[in-house]
Each structure stands twice: as C-alpha cells, then as structure tokens.
Design a protein around this motif. Structure first.
Motif, short mmCIF file in Angstrom:
data_model
loop_
_atom_site.label_atom_id
_atom_site.label_comp_id
_atom_site.label_asym_id
_atom_site.label_seq_id
_atom_site.Cartn_x
_atom_site.Cartn_y
_atom_site.Cartn_z
N ILE A 164 0.83 -1.21 0.00
CA ILE A 164 0.00 0.00 0.00
C ILE A 164 0.87 1.26 0.00
O ILE A 164 0.64 2.19 -0.78
CB ILE A 164 -0.96 -0.01 1.20
CG1 ILE A 164 -1.98 -1.13 1.06
CG2 ILE A 164 -1.66 1.35 1.36
CD1 ILE A 164 -2.82 -1.37 2.31
N ASP A 165 1.87 1.28 0.87
CA ASP A 165 2.70 2.47 1.02
C ASP A 165 3.44 2.81 -0.27
O ASP A 165 3.56 3.99 -0.65
CB ASP A 165 3.71 2.29 2.16
CG ASP A 165 3.05 2.19 3.53
OD1 ASP A 165 1.87 2.55 3.64
OD2 ASP A 165 3.72 1.73 4.47
N THR A 166 3.95 1.80 -0.95
CA THR A 166 4.75 2.06 -2.16
C THR A 166 3.88 2.44 -3.36
O THR A 166 4.41 2.87 -4.40
CB THR A 166 5.61 0.84 -2.52
OG1 THR A 166 4.78 -0.32 -2.63
CG2 THR A 166 6.68 0.60 -1.46
N GLN B 286 1.58 4.83 -3.07
CA GLN B 286 1.08 6.18 -2.84
C GLN B 286 1.62 7.21 -3.82
O GLN B 286 0.88 8.05 -4.33
CB GLN B 286 1.39 6.62 -1.40
CG GLN B 286 0.75 5.72 -0.33
CD GLN B 286 -0.74 5.57 -0.53
OE1 GLN B 286 -1.50 6.53 -0.46
NE2 GLN B 286 -1.19 4.34 -0.80
N ASN B 287 2.91 7.16 -4.11
CA ASN B 287 3.53 8.16 -4.99
C ASN B 287 3.87 7.59 -6.36
O ASN B 287 4.70 8.15 -7.07
CB ASN B 287 4.78 8.73 -4.33
CG ASN B 287 4.45 9.51 -3.06
OD1 ASN B 287 3.51 10.30 -3.04
ND2 ASN B 287 5.22 9.27 -2.01
N SER C 258 -1.35 2.51 7.38
CA SER C 258 -1.23 2.52 5.92
C SER C 258 -2.60 2.70 5.28
O SER C 258 -2.74 3.46 4.31
CB SER C 258 -0.58 1.22 5.44
OG SER C 258 0.76 1.12 5.87
N ASN D 239 -3.75 6.11 3.23
CA ASN D 239 -3.80 5.79 1.80
C ASN D 239 -4.64 6.80 1.02
O ASN D 239 -5.69 7.25 1.48
CB ASN D 239 -4.39 4.39 1.62
CG ASN D 239 -4.78 4.10 0.20
OD1 ASN D 239 -3.95 4.12 -0.70
ND2 ASN D 239 -6.07 3.85 -0.01
N VAL D 240 -4.18 7.13 -0.18
CA VAL D 240 -4.91 8.09 -1.02
C VAL D 240 -5.43 7.47 -2.32
O VAL D 240 -6.06 8.16 -3.13
CB VAL D 240 -4.03 9.31 -1.37
CG1 VAL D 240 -3.61 10.04 -0.10
CG2 VAL D 240 -2.80 8.91 -2.19
N LYS D 241 -5.18 6.19 -2.53
CA LYS D 241 -5.62 5.51 -3.76
C LYS D 241 -6.88 4.68 -3.47
O LYS D 241 -6.99 4.07 -2.40
CB LYS D 241 -4.52 4.58 -4.28
CG LYS D 241 -3.18 5.26 -4.61
CD LYS D 241 -3.25 6.10 -5.86
CE LYS D 241 -1.95 6.79 -6.17
NZ LYS D 241 -0.98 5.95 -6.88
N ALA E 167 -8.95 11.42 -6.87
CA ALA E 167 -8.26 11.60 -5.60
C ALA E 167 -8.90 12.70 -4.75
O ALA E 167 -9.10 12.55 -3.55
CB ALA E 167 -6.78 11.91 -5.84
N LYS F 94 -11.08 12.20 -1.27
CA LYS F 94 -10.67 12.90 -0.05
C LYS F 94 -11.85 13.64 0.58
O LYS F 94 -12.00 13.68 1.81
CB LYS F 94 -9.52 13.87 -0.36
CG LYS F 94 -8.94 14.55 0.87
CD LYS F 94 -7.73 15.40 0.49
CE LYS F 94 -7.13 16.06 1.73
NZ LYS F 94 -5.94 16.89 1.38
#
Length: 252
Positions: free
Chosen positions: A40-42, A44-45, A90, A94-96, A206, A210
C-alpha cells in the motif's frame, strides 16, 4: 514476496494484493501485515498505480489475526507498534481507491479493513464479523468510528459489542458491501470495477475521494485511542481467561 503468503501483482494500473495462506484460512501474521503495508505504502507516490484490490482468493477472505503469532509478537515487543497497527496506519493514510473482493469468511481485521476500502464486493457465501468482544477486547482500526458512520449505531453495536456475524445480504443492506455476486466471481468483478476507476481522471478521483472520507488525522487519532484501550484490555482478567481458553482448546 519473502514469505509467500502475500502475493502482489499489477495489471492495467491496478495493484492486486492477495492473501494466500489457505491452510490457515488466510489468518494474518505480522509478516503478512508488513508485506501488505509495503504494498500500500509504495503505491502512494506511484502514478502508474491508479487503484488497488485486496482479495483472499476463492472460498475465504481471512480468518483475521493468527492468534499464536499475535501473542508471540505482543510478548516479544510489547513496547513497539505492532505490524497490524502499522497496516492500519497505511490504510488510514492511503490516497488511492481500494476495492475489496470477499469470497467466504471475513473475521476480525478482515472485516475492519473493509471500512477503509472504497468499494466492497462480496459473494453469497461471504460472512462478516469482528468478534473482539469474545476475547474480552475492544474494536481496533477506527472501527468504533467508521462502523457507526457507515451502517448506523444499532448495526455497529450488534457487530462490535454483541459480536454478531453478518451475512452478505445483511452487509449489503447495512451499506458496507456495494454488490453481492456468485461465489468465485468476486475477483473478476473487482477487476471490472478497477478498470472503471482507472478510466476516470486520476486527480479528480483523488480529490473527490478525499472529500468523501473522514480526515486521516481523525482516523489515526481513533486508531491510537482504540490501540491504547486494546492494550489495556489484553491485560484484563477477561482477556487472559479468554486467551487461556483458546490455548487449551488448541491443545485438545
């Protein structure tokens, strides 16, 4: 993946995170939490990843925490943040968009994580429960915030305080499952939803996501609050007795 119990693949802008521990009904270990957090973390960007799917494959989603592994981790590192807690962070940060494909039993963390997902597909065979109360414990993962907000206080009380199990139809009526499909078809349908999301304007998705969700700081604050109370409850007479009873059942 190092332990083979989490498989991460990518297809057409979608990262698929699959729990693969069928012999243990996908019970989640600390290593599995670590791998899911990393997946999940990888993302994000990474602009190439537009959304994610979490699935347990056919027949089961997850039995929740592997109790033996959980107790070993808690005893070995009681002063540190568990991998399960890091996984919850995470999810909260998370933004996805995340789609969940649930085919079979979804217990404990398996159900809690669904309230951090954006779209949930369940098979007719799926069941949902967060029976922390039966171990003398309290909710985790901001469940005490997200569940009442999603399905109302009364249903959240039935699940979190009474420890009741919901069927797929009940989960759909409660509003935390988007659609119910035939067994064996959840992942196929999840990929269709993912392709639909990936065709949409990424920045607009996104921003809209949010606006719809509780602020990350509110989620992490509730995760911390629940985590503190959870730690206290682990030491309670009720929890100690429940875990001892669990251990004795396994010895028989």
């Amino acid at each position: 993946m190092p332990n083979g119990n989490i498989v991460v693949t990518e297809e057409r802008g979608t990262r698929v995170i699959t729990l693969r521990r069928p012999g243990k009904k996908n019970a989640i270990t600390q290593d599995m939490y670590r791998e899911m957090s990393h997946a999940i973390d990888t993302a994000q960007n990474n602009p190439d990843i537009r959304c994610m799917i979490i699935t347990g494959g056919s027949g089961v989603f997850t039995a929740g925490d592997d109790i033996d592994d959980f107790m070993r981790a808690d005893t070995a590192r009681p002063e540190t943040l568990s991998e399960g807690a890091k996984f919850l962070y995470s999810l909260a940060l998370n933004v996805k968009p995340i789609i969940a494909a649930v085919d079979g039993a979804s217990i404990g963390m398996g159900t809690v994580m669904l309230f951090h997902c954006d779209y949930v597909l369940a098979s007719n065979a799926a069941t949902f429960s967060a029976p922390y109360i039966h171990l003398g414990l309290v909710p985790v993962g901001a469940a005490s915030l997200l569940m009442p907000n999603t399905m109302g206080y009364q249903r959240a009380f039935a699940m979190l305080v009474m420890g009741r199990t919901f069927s797929a139809a009940e989960a759909h009526a409660a509003g935390f499952v988007n659609a119910v499909v035939s067994p064996g078809h959840t992942e196929v349908e999840a990929r269709k939803v993912a392709r639909e999301i990936c065709r949409l304007p990424a920045e607009a998705v996104a921003t809209s996501r949010k606006l719809l969700r509780a602020p990350a700081e509110e989620l992490t604050r509730r995760i911390d609050q629940e985590g503190h109370l959870f730690g206290e409850r682990l030491k309670s007479e009720e929890a100690v007795a429940a875990f001892n009873a669990f251990a004795n059942r396994k010895k028989k």
